[in-house]
Write a protein that holds these residues in place. Structure first.
Motif, PDB file in Angstrom:
ATOM      1  N   LEU A 103     -57.405 -28.502 -80.555  1.00 29.57           N
ATOM      2  CA  LEU A 103     -57.094 -28.488 -81.985  1.00 29.57           C
ATOM      3  C   LEU A 103     -58.298 -28.884 -82.829  1.00 29.57           C
ATOM      4  O   LEU A 103     -58.568 -28.276 -83.875  1.00 29.57           O
ATOM      5  CB  LEU A 103     -55.914 -29.424 -82.280  1.00 29.57           C
ATOM      6  N   LEU A 104     -59.034 -29.901 -82.369  1.00 29.86           N
ATOM      7  CA  LEU A 104     -60.224 -30.338 -83.107  1.00 29.86           C
ATOM      8  C   LEU A 104     -61.300 -29.265 -83.167  1.00 29.86           C
ATOM      9  O   LEU A 104     -62.060 -29.181 -84.128  1.00 29.86           O
ATOM     10  CB  LEU A 104     -60.802 -31.607 -82.478  1.00 29.86           C
ATOM     11  N   HIS A 105     -61.361 -28.427 -82.132  1.00 32.91           N
ATOM     12  CA  HIS A 105     -62.406 -27.398 -82.061  1.00 32.91           C
ATOM     13  C   HIS A 105     -61.878 -25.996 -82.335  1.00 32.91           C
ATOM     14  O   HIS A 105     -62.592 -25.016 -82.104  1.00 32.91           O
ATOM     15  CB  HIS A 105     -63.097 -27.463 -80.696  1.00 32.91           C
ATOM     16  N   ASP A 106     -60.634 -25.903 -82.809  1.00 34.35           N
ATOM     17  CA  ASP A 106     -60.017 -24.595 -83.073  1.00 34.35           C
ATOM     18  C   ASP A 106     -60.183 -23.641 -81.901  1.00 34.35           C
ATOM     19  O   ASP A 106     -60.529 -22.472 -82.067  1.00 34.35           O
ATOM     20  CB  ASP A 106     -60.598 -23.962 -84.353  1.00 34.35           C
ATOM     21  N   ASP A 107     -59.910 -24.143 -80.699  1.00 34.73           N
ATOM     22  CA  ASP A 107     -60.065 -23.355 -79.473  1.00 34.73           C
ATOM     23  C   ASP A 107     -58.689 -22.856 -79.041  1.00 34.73           C
ATOM     24  O   ASP A 107     -57.940 -23.562 -78.368  1.00 34.73           O
ATOM     25  CB  ASP A 107     -60.710 -24.226 -78.391  1.00 34.73           C
ATOM     26  N   LEU A 108     -58.352 -21.627 -79.440  1.00 38.99           N
ATOM     27  CA  LEU A 108     -57.030 -21.078 -79.197  1.00 38.99           C
ATOM     28  C   LEU A 108     -56.648 -21.042 -77.714  1.00 38.99           C
ATOM     29  O   LEU A 108     -55.521 -21.415 -77.378  1.00 38.99           O
ATOM     30  CB  LEU A 108     -56.898 -19.690 -79.830  1.00 38.99           C
ATOM     31  N   PRO A 109     -57.525 -20.608 -76.803  1.00 36.86           N
ATOM     32  CA  PRO A 109     -57.135 -20.630 -75.386  1.00 36.86           C
ATOM     33  C   PRO A 109     -56.750 -22.030 -74.887  1.00 36.86           C
ATOM     34  O   PRO A 109     -55.766 -22.184 -74.159  1.00 36.86           O
ATOM     35  CB  PRO A 109     -58.369 -20.098 -74.657  1.00 36.86           C
ATOM     36  N   LEU A 110     -57.502 -23.056 -75.292  1.00 34.84           N
ATOM     37  CA  LEU A 110     -57.148 -24.429 -74.899  1.00 34.84           C
ATOM     38  C   LEU A 110     -55.826 -24.853 -75.517  1.00 34.84           C
ATOM     39  O   LEU A 110     -55.005 -25.511 -74.872  1.00 34.84           O
ATOM     40  CB  LEU A 110     -58.231 -25.408 -75.343  1.00 34.84           C
ATOM     41  N   ILE A 111     -55.610 -24.484 -76.750  1.00 37.76           N
ATOM     42  CA  ILE A 111     -54.374 -24.856 -77.437  1.00 37.76           C
ATOM     43  C   ILE A 111     -53.170 -24.214 -76.752  1.00 37.76           C
ATOM     44  O   ILE A 111     -52.184 -24.887 -76.440  1.00 37.76           O
ATOM     45  CB  ILE A 111     -54.438 -24.466 -78.927  1.00 37.76           C
ATOM     46  N   ILE A 112     -53.251 -22.918 -76.485  1.00 36.69           N
ATOM     47  CA  ILE A 112     -52.140 -22.193 -75.862  1.00 36.69           C
ATOM     48  C   ILE A 112     -51.794 -22.805 -74.505  1.00 36.69           C
ATOM     49  O   ILE A 112     -50.631 -23.134 -74.237  1.00 36.69           O
ATOM     50  CB  ILE A 112     -52.481 -20.697 -75.705  1.00 36.69           C
ATOM     51  N   ALA A 113     -52.790 -22.946 -73.655  1.00 36.91           N
ATOM     52  CA  ALA A 113     -52.542 -23.446 -72.304  1.00 36.91           C
ATOM     53  C   ALA A 113     -51.976 -24.861 -72.312  1.00 36.91           C
ATOM     54  O   ALA A 113     -51.074 -25.190 -71.530  1.00 36.91           O
ATOM     55  CB  ALA A 113     -53.830 -23.394 -71.488  1.00 36.91           C
ATOM     56  N   ASN A 114     -52.464 -25.680 -73.205  1.00 33.33           N
ATOM     57  CA  ASN A 114     -52.034 -27.075 -73.185  1.00 33.33           C
ATOM     58  C   ASN A 114     -50.719 -27.314 -73.918  1.00 33.33           C
ATOM     59  O   ASN A 114     -50.000 -28.260 -73.590  1.00 33.33           O
ATOM     60  CB  ASN A 114     -53.165 -27.973 -73.677  1.00 33.33           C
ATOM     61  N   VAL A 115     -50.368 -26.472 -74.863  1.00 32.21           N
ATOM     62  CA  VAL A 115     -49.023 -26.552 -75.440  1.00 32.21           C
ATOM     63  C   VAL A 115     -48.000 -26.234 -74.350  1.00 32.21           C
ATOM     64  O   VAL A 115     -47.003 -26.954 -74.175  1.00 32.21           O
ATOM     65  CB  VAL A 115     -48.865 -25.601 -76.649  1.00 32.21           C
ATOM     66  N   VAL A 116     -48.254 -25.188 -73.584  1.00 32.94           N
ATOM     67  CA  VAL A 116     -47.366 -24.841 -72.473  1.00 32.94           C
ATOM     68  C   VAL A 116     -47.311 -25.983 -71.468  1.00 32.94           C
ATOM     69  O   VAL A 116     -46.231 -26.382 -71.014  1.00 32.94           O
ATOM     70  CB  VAL A 116     -47.818 -23.525 -71.791  1.00 32.94           C
ATOM     71  N   SER A 117     -48.455 -26.546 -71.142  1.00 30.16           N
ATOM     72  CA  SER A 117     -48.510 -27.634 -70.170  1.00 30.16           C
ATOM     73  C   SER A 117     -47.739 -28.863 -70.644  1.00 30.16           C
ATOM     74  O   SER A 117     -47.008 -29.492 -69.866  1.00 30.16           O
ATOM     75  CB  SER A 117     -49.965 -28.008 -69.878  1.00 30.16           C
ATOM     76  N   VAL A 118     -47.869 -29.221 -71.910  1.00 31.36           N
ATOM     77  CA  VAL A 118     -47.150 -30.385 -72.446  1.00 31.36           C
ATOM     78  C   VAL A 118     -45.642 -30.160 -72.344  1.00 31.36           C
ATOM     79  O   VAL A 118     -44.897 -31.040 -71.894  1.00 31.36           O
ATOM     80  CB  VAL A 118     -47.579 -30.679 -73.904  1.00 31.36           C
TER      81      VAL A 118
END
Length: 101
Positions: free
Chosen positions: A56-71
């Protein structure tokens, strides 16, 4: 090439994020979480939240997508493991149950 690697790693991150559901499937089938660690998905949850914040801090969509699913998966996994964990000996005695050692 960079875009290909980005999407390959994102897809694999999603596979990894969904992998705790393999344990959930077994626990739900047997309605018993004996031997399953609650610490394991809890540790994954903390890591996923940290990576989500980083994304979120780096506006990195792939990281956001994967980690929302993971959470979401980790929260669900912890919930299932807590729901189907074996009764403590004290609770079992209070309910008149006998646990085998």
């Amino acid at each position: 090439m960079s875009l290909v690697i980005t999407w390959m790693t994102t897809c694999w991150a999603l596979v990894m994020a969904l992998s705790p559901l393999l344990q959930v499937r077994i626990v739900l089938r047997h309605r018993d979480a004996t031997g399953a660690s609650v610490a394991w998905p809890s540790i994954l949850l903390i890591g996923s939240v940290l990576w989500l914040l980083y994304g979120l801090l780096h506006d990195d969509l792939p990281l956001i997508i994967a980690n929302v699913v993971s959470v979401v998966v980790c929260l669900f996994t912890v919930g299932v493991l807590l729901r189907y964990r074996p009764a403590s000996p004290r609770a079992a005695r209070a309910e008149g149950l006998r646990l085998e050692a």
